[in-house]
Structure formats: structure tokens, C-alpha cells
Design a protein around this motif. Structure first.
Motif, PDB file in Angstrom:
ATOM      1  N   ILE A   1       0.840  -1.207   0.000  1.00 21.21           N
ATOM      2  CA  ILE A   1       0.000   0.000   0.000  1.00 21.21           C
ATOM      3  C   ILE A   1       0.875   1.258   0.000  1.00 21.21           C
ATOM      4  O   ILE A   1       0.507   2.280  -0.584  1.00 21.21           O
TER       5      ILE A   1
ATOM      6  N   VAL B   1      -9.196  -0.554   0.483  1.00 21.89           N
ATOM      7  CA  VAL B   1      -8.580  -1.821   0.866  1.00 21.89           C
ATOM      8  C   VAL B   1      -9.458  -2.453   1.927  1.00 21.89           C
ATOM      9  O   VAL B   1      -9.688  -1.863   2.991  1.00 21.89           O
TER      10      VAL B   1
ATOM     11  N   VAL C   1      -2.833  -5.608   6.329  1.00 24.02           N
ATOM     12  CA  VAL C   1      -2.842  -4.152   6.198  1.00 24.02           C
ATOM     13  C   VAL C   1      -3.347  -3.545   7.498  1.00 24.02           C
ATOM     14  O   VAL C   1      -4.405  -3.942   8.003  1.00 24.02           O
TER      15      VAL C   1
ATOM     16  N   LEU D   1      -9.794   2.216   4.406  1.00 21.93           N
ATOM     17  CA  LEU D   1      -9.198   0.962   4.857  1.00 21.93           C
ATOM     18  C   LEU D   1     -10.116   0.265   5.840  1.00 21.93           C
ATOM     19  O   LEU D   1     -10.627   0.887   6.782  1.00 21.93           O
TER      20      LEU D   1
END
Length: 534
Positions: free
Chosen positions: A424, A439, A445, A464
Motif C-alpha cells: 500500500i 482496501v 494491512v 481501509l
């Protein structure tokens, strides 16, 4: 003795019987009290004269335009203000949704005397209720001859006679949609034989197609030269629509969604038609039985621009390569491989090599390598929207390749891929035109990389989802956000119809609701704003 009976003073002059009158003073009231009562009454008269209806100066056309900008509930309340507002609101309402139960029949004349300008009508009936019948639909078609769009949901009492009247009386009808109706092939043929201006047809869960006798084929009728879009959903005998599909000379959009049967033969027939070869632009194949034979036939449609292949396990790289080699105008490609590994690098490399106009690519349940992704990034210079979902091979190196090579990319979605913060971080300096990145459910992540990326690129919208992984069924694992064009409908009374258990039993796997059609609904709405939500 000698006392006269008490009497009331007469009411003040000029006071009508329709206005509240101050109680007259008794004979024992003083002169000052009498003058006070008269003074308050005069003030009341003056206030009544000062109340002005400023809306009376607004022309009806302007008032109708104002009504177009308020909600359905506010429109209903506005219609109660005065008789003029009631009349203008009814004449300016062009879209109407009704609960089409049998009780609606006696009020149809008065209802459509008020709403005499309706052009878009939706009739819905709950499956537990008795729906409107042919008599009601015939009355509506007589009173609303300017209808351009009609939607029927759960109207099980309507037969071929009502459908024939609808097509015959509403000559301007351009869009027709029906779902969970029982008029079958006879009703649809009767409608199409009388509807020469129809451009869009959508049929979902139509019952009565096969009543035990010889099945009746469904043809284009009088709409053969006007029909441009056909959508078929959840049909048992979808092949009966073959003559309709092949007979539409100007067909541009074909969507087959969860329809049983072998569709390869229908696609071959379409490709043999010269008109379809020059006109078909958009094809959606979602959970239907189609193989490379059907894709090979589809590849003869040289003007094809949009192709959706959602959970078609019989399609392989061979069919995808044929479509990519012959259909060089492809702009949008959505492929859900359903983790069968039958579509991979070979098919994607063919897309990268021949689809130079590609703007949108959605890959779900496919395991590409950096080789195919690099080929797409290098050759598809116009690629603006990319979604990668449910892949086991898309990791940091593949994401870094996208960040460095996809210069035109504006919107990116990554879901359920083995990507970490390192991948990322590559977007801090790559993809200079990137506007939004989403995402979701990538376990490696963290939220810190989102904050870091926002600090590096302040204009970039970063979404996210770093919550704990949830337990989901297989169908719901790779289901990105869908495109949809929503339409505001002013509703008097609506009810939704449910799906029967018989349908779910007969369709089995194809009856699920977790299918994927696209991944950019909100993205398409927010193209003009960089602050929208992914």
C-alpha cells in the motif's frame, strides 16, 4: 314588579355568521367594556384583510416546477394547502407507484383523474394479497395513454388480455419490466405484438411460460425494430426467448442472469445474425450455463464494449482469448472466476494485448501473476478503474507493479488479497492520477498505513477496513459494491413481493443472491468529486 327583563345587546355590525363572534356584553356591562369589545373585533377584521396568499401570484408552471424539488411526503402535504395546490400537484406528478391490490380497482377513475399526467407507473402487489386484474390494467391503459415506463411486480391476476390492452393503448411505451407475474408467454407475446415503440424489456421470474403443453416461443412482435435492451432474470425456460433475442434488429444490451439451460446455442444464433453483429455492445452473463463455445460465438460481435462474466465456471482462457482478439473495442471487463482457476494469465495477457481502450477491469476469484498484471499496466494506458478481489497471488510485488505502471488509474479496490502495508505504501508516489483507494479485509494491512498515506497525499481518499476477519459464506466473500442507477419514486403505497420457496428449491445454487455484477457503484456517482466514498 316594575323591573324589565334583561336582554342581550345585538352583535356588532359587519360581523358575519362564519366568523367567531365575541360574546355580547350583558346589560350590566359598562360602556368602556362595550367599546373594548368593538375595538378588538375591528382589529380582527383588519388582520384578516392583511393575510395575503402570495402563492397566488406564482404561475402554475412555476409552482409545478417547485414541486419537482421536494420529497414525496412534502408533495403530499403541499397538496393539502389549497384546491389549487392539489390540482397543480396532481397534474405535475409524472411518476407514480401504487400498491396494486384488488381494492385499487374502484378508485382507479378518481385516482387517475387527479394524476392525469403520469408517464412512469409502477404496480406492486404483495404475494399474500390478491392483485389487480385485467379490468384494472385496461382502465389504467385507457386513462394513461402517455405512459413511457411501466413496471409490474407480483401482479398475478393479469393475463394476456390485460397485456394486449396495455400494448395497444399505450403506444408511447418505451420501457417495460415485469417480475413474479403469471401471464406467461401468451401475455408477453400479446404485449409485444402491440407495442411498436418498446426499447427496453426486463423479465424476471415469469410464471406460466410452460403450462404443461407445448411451450410457446416468445418473439419480438412489433418491437423488432425498436428493442435495444433485453434483461432476463431467474427464468426456468429462458431458451424460449431465443426468437425474441435473435429477432431484435437493433439490440445493444443483453443481460442473462441466473437463467437455467444451455445458452451456447442462443449465442451462436445471435452471432449468425448480421444485425446483432453490428449492434450488440453490452453483454452480461451471470450464473448461466455458458462455455467457450458461447464465448467464441460472442467474439463475432465486433462492436462489443462491455462484457461481464460472473460465475460462469465452464468458461476458460480459450474463450476469453477469442473475445479479446476479435472484440477490440472492449472498455469494461468484469470476470468472476469463482476460484476455478480456469481463467488466468493467458486470458488476461490477451486482454492486455488487444484491449487498448480498456477503462475498467474487475477481477474476482482469479489468481493472476505479476506478468499478466504488468502487461495490463503497460498496454492499457486508459485504465482508470481496477478492482482485485479474492486472489491468492496478488501480493506486495504485484501491487507495487500496478502503482508504478498504471499512470491513468483513478480508482482502485483491493479485497481479500495477501497484501501488506509495504504494498500500500507504493501508492504514496505511484499512480499520480489516483483519486480513491479502498482496501478491505486484507489481514496484513494496518490502520497506520492509511494515516501515513493520507499525510503523503492529502487529496487521496483512503478507505481501509482493518477490522477482524468475519466468517462469511462462499458467495459473499468476493462481493464488491455494485453499480446501480437509482430512481426516486413518489409512492402512494407500495409493497414488496417475496421469493417463493419453490423457486429457491428449483434453482438451487443459481438461486443465491451473492452474485457479483460490478464493483463501482459509488465510484461512478463520485467521478466528479474526489471526496466521495469508495
Amino acid at each position: 314588579m316594575g323591573q324589565s327583563p334583561s336582554s342581550h345587546a345585538p352583535p356588532p355590525a359587519g360581523v358575519s355568521n362564519h366568523r367567531p363572534v365575541t360574546p355580547p356584553p350583558s346589560s350590566s356591562a359598562t360602556t368602556s367594556e362595550i367599546h373594548s369589545c368593538k375595538h378588538s373585533q375591528e382589529e380582527s377584521d383588519e388582520l384578516s384583510d392583511l393575510i395575503i396568499d402570495y402563492s397566488s401570484e406564482i404561475p402554475d408552471d412555476c409552482l409545478a416546477l417547485i414541486f419537482q424539488f421536494v420529497t414525496s411526503g412534502d408533495r403530499k402535504r403541499c397538496s393539502l394547502v389549497s384546491k389549487r395546490w392539489l390540482l397543480v400537484e396532481g397534474q405535475s406528478r409524472h411518476r407514480l407507484t401504487l400498491n396494486a391490490q384488488s381494492e385499487l380497482l374502484p378508485i382507479i377513475p378518481s385516482l387517475f383523474s387527479r394524476y392525469d399526467s403520469v408517464t412512469k407507473l409502477s404496480l406492486r402487489c404483495d404475494r399474500r394479497s390478491v392483485s389487480l386484474n385485467d379490468a384494472g390494467l385496461i382502465q389504467i391503459s385507457f386513462r394513461c395513454r402517455n405512459l413511457t415506463r411501466v413496471k409490474l411486480r407480483g401482479c398475478r391476476e393479469i393475463t394476456e388480455f390485460g397485456m394486449a390492452a396495455l400494448g395497444n393503448n399505450c403506444k408511447n411505451l418505451k420501457k417495460f419490466s415485469c417480475g413474479s407475474c403469471n401471464f406467461g408467454a401468451k401475455g408477453l407475446n400479446a404485449f409485444l405484438d402491440n407495442c411498436s415503440s418498446l426499447e427496453e424489456l426486463s423479465v424476471k421470474r415469469l410464471r406460466g411460460i410452460d403450462d404443461g403443453g407445448a411451450p410457446e416461443l416468445i418473439g419480438p412482435g412489433a418491437s423488432d425494430s425498436s428493442l435495444k435492451s433485453i434483461v432476463l432474470k431467474e427464468l426456468y425456460n429462458g431458451q424460449l426467448f431465443g426468437p425474441l433475442i435473435c429477432g431484435a434488429k437493433k439490440l445493444k444490451t443483453l443481460k442473462l442472469i441466473r437463467c437455467l439451460g444451455d445458452w451456447d446455442r442462443i449465442l451462436e444464433t445471435i452471432s449468425d445474425s448480421n444485425s446483432s453483429d453490428s449492434s450488440l455492445v453490452e453483454v452480461h452473463l451471470e450464473r448461466v450455463q455458458v462455455s467457450d463455445i458461447g464465448l467464441s460465438a460472442l467474439s463475432k460481435c465486433a462492436n462489443l464494449e462491455i462484457l461481464h462474466m460472473i460465475k460462469t465456471p465452464d468458461c476458460t482462457n480459450t474463450g476469453v482469448m477469442e473475445v479479446a482478439e476479435r472484440c477490440k473495442l472492449l472498455r469494461k471487463v468484469h470476470i468472476d472466476g469463482w476460484k476455478t482457476n480456469r481463467i488466468g494469465n493467458e486470458g488476461l495477457i490477451a486482454i492486455a494485448k488487444h484491449s487498448v481502450n480498456l477503462q475498467e477491469l474487475v477481477l474476482i476469484g482469479i489468481n493472476p501473476s505479476s506478468v499478466s498484471l504488468e502487461a495490463i499496466a503497460m498496454n492499457c494506458k486508459k485504465l482508470e478503474r481496477l478492482a482485485l478481489c479474492g486472489s491468492e497471488t496478488i501480493a506486495d510485488s504485484e501491487i507495487s507493479c500496478i502503482a508504478s505502471k498504471c499512470v491513468a488509474l483513478k480508482k482502485l479496490c483491493i479485497k481479500r488479497c495477501p497484501v501488506s502495508d509495504e504494498g500500500i505504501e507504493a501508492f504514496a508516489f505511484g499512480c499520480p492520477n489516483l483519486v480513491k483507494i479502498k482496501v478491505k479485509k486484507c489481514r496484513n494491512v494496518t490502520g497506520e498505513v492509511g494515516d501515513w498515506l493520507r499525510s503523503k497525499r492529502g487529496s487521496l481518499v483512503v478507505n481501509l477496513d482493518v477490522c477482524a476477519a468475519e466468517v462469511e459464506n462462499v458467495d459473499a466473500q468476493e462481493e464488491p459494491v455494485l453499480f446501480s442507477a437509482t430512481m426516486n419514486q413518489e409512492s402512494l403505497a407500495t409493497s414488496a413481493s417475496g421469493r417463493g420457496s419453490v423457486f429457491r428449491t428449483r434453482f438451487g445454487l443459481l438461486g443465491g443472491r451473492g452474485f457479483v455484477t460490478s464493483t463501482f457503484r459509488r465510484w461512478s456517482v463520485g467521478n466528479s468529486s474526489s471526496n466521495g466514498n469508495l
